[in-house]
Design a protein around this motif. Structure first.
Motif, PDB file in Angstrom:
ATOM      1  N   ALA A  98       0.833  -1.207   0.000  1.00  0.00           N
ATOM      2  CA  ALA A  98       0.000   0.000   0.000  1.00  0.00           C
ATOM      3  C   ALA A  98       0.862   1.249   0.000  1.00  0.00           C
ATOM      4  CB  ALA A  98      -0.913  -0.003   1.232  1.00  0.00           C
ATOM      5  N   ARG A  99       0.361   2.266  -0.645  1.00  0.00           N
ATOM      6  CA  ARG A  99       1.011   3.584  -0.612  1.00  0.00           C
ATOM      7  C   ARG A  99      -0.077   4.646  -0.704  1.00  0.00           C
ATOM      8  NH1 ARG A  99       0.858   5.946  -5.678  1.00  0.00           N
ATOM      9  NH2 ARG A  99       0.760   4.531  -7.480  1.00  0.00           N
ATOM     10  N   GLN A 100       0.229   5.803  -0.171  1.00  0.00           N
ATOM     11  CA  GLN A 100      -0.680   6.923  -0.359  1.00  0.00           C
ATOM     12  C   GLN A 100      -0.638   7.332  -1.821  1.00  0.00           C
ATOM     13  OE1 GLN A 100       1.037   9.071   3.144  1.00  0.00           O
ATOM     14  NE2 GLN A 100      -1.105   9.588   3.497  1.00  0.00           N
ATOM     15  N   SER A 101      -1.749   7.761  -2.347  1.00  0.00           N
ATOM     16  CA  SER A 101      -1.881   7.960  -3.784  1.00  0.00           C
ATOM     17  C   SER A 101      -0.940   9.022  -4.339  1.00  0.00           C
ATOM     18  CB  SER A 101      -3.324   8.304  -4.149  1.00  0.00           C
ATOM     19  OG  SER A 101      -3.753   9.442  -3.432  1.00  0.00           O
ATOM     20  N   PHE A 102      -0.476   9.950  -3.480  1.00  0.00           N
ATOM     21  CA  PHE A 102       0.413  11.000  -3.978  1.00  0.00           C
ATOM     22  C   PHE A 102       1.886  10.609  -3.880  1.00  0.00           C
ATOM     23  CE2 PHE A 102       1.792  12.275   0.211  1.00  0.00           C
ATOM     24  CZ  PHE A 102       0.702  12.012   1.026  1.00  0.00           C
ATOM     25  N   LEU A 103       2.135   9.417  -3.346  1.00  0.00           N
ATOM     26  CA  LEU A 103       3.503   8.932  -3.231  1.00  0.00           C
ATOM     27  C   LEU A 103       3.790   7.919  -4.325  1.00  0.00           C
ATOM     28  CD1 LEU A 103       3.817   8.394   0.626  1.00  0.00           C
ATOM     29  CD2 LEU A 103       4.664  10.320  -0.727  1.00  0.00           C
ATOM     30  N   TYR A 104       5.055   7.751  -4.645  1.00  0.00           N
ATOM     31  CA  TYR A 104       5.447   6.758  -5.635  1.00  0.00           C
ATOM     32  C   TYR A 104       5.808   5.439  -4.985  1.00  0.00           C
ATOM     33  CZ  TYR A 104       8.115   4.435  -9.277  1.00  0.00           C
ATOM     34  OH  TYR A 104       8.593   3.513 -10.184  1.00  0.00           O
TER      35      TYR A 104
END
Length: 119
Positions: A98-104
């Motif tokens: 998982a990652r926050q959508s604004f992170l790569y």
């Protein structure tokens, strides 16, 4: 604390199907992207598919389009990877991330589930 728990791996013959599940907990995932990766013995980890939790947009590695389908169940906080027409080269440990959508970069990972496809 974000937790990702994969399940659904196993052994299957070539041409068979499996559905992997990723149970996500620890926060609201509305602005997250959940991805599936895999790593075969002696190979680098590779991207399989991802889904944007809020909008449902999906992304696939070209070689897996048409055979693999990623989906989510918001009510269950779960993401699935339906794998059809499995090949021996799909044998790998499959990871949910998982990652926050604004992170790569994916910064949360599950422990992985083994998928073994026999010929």
């Amino acid at each position: 604390q974000v937790q990702l728990i994969e399940s659904g791996g196993g052994k299957v013959q070539a041409g068979g199907s499996l559905r992997l599940s990723c149970a996500a907990s620890g926060r609201t995932f509305s602005n997250y992207v959940i991805g599936w990766f895999r790593q075969a013995p002696g190979k680098e980890r590779e991207f399989v598919a991802a889904i944007n939790w809020s909008g449902g947009n999906t992304y696939y590695t070209d070689s897996m389009k048409g055979r693999f389908t990623i989906s989510r169940d918001n009510a269950k906080n779960a993401v699935y990877l339906q794998m059809n027409s499995l090949k021996p080269e799909d044998t790998a440990v499959y990871y949910c991330a998982a990652r926050q959508s604004f992170l790569y970069k994916y910064n949360y990972w599950g422990q992985g589930t083994q998928v073994t496809v026999s010929s």
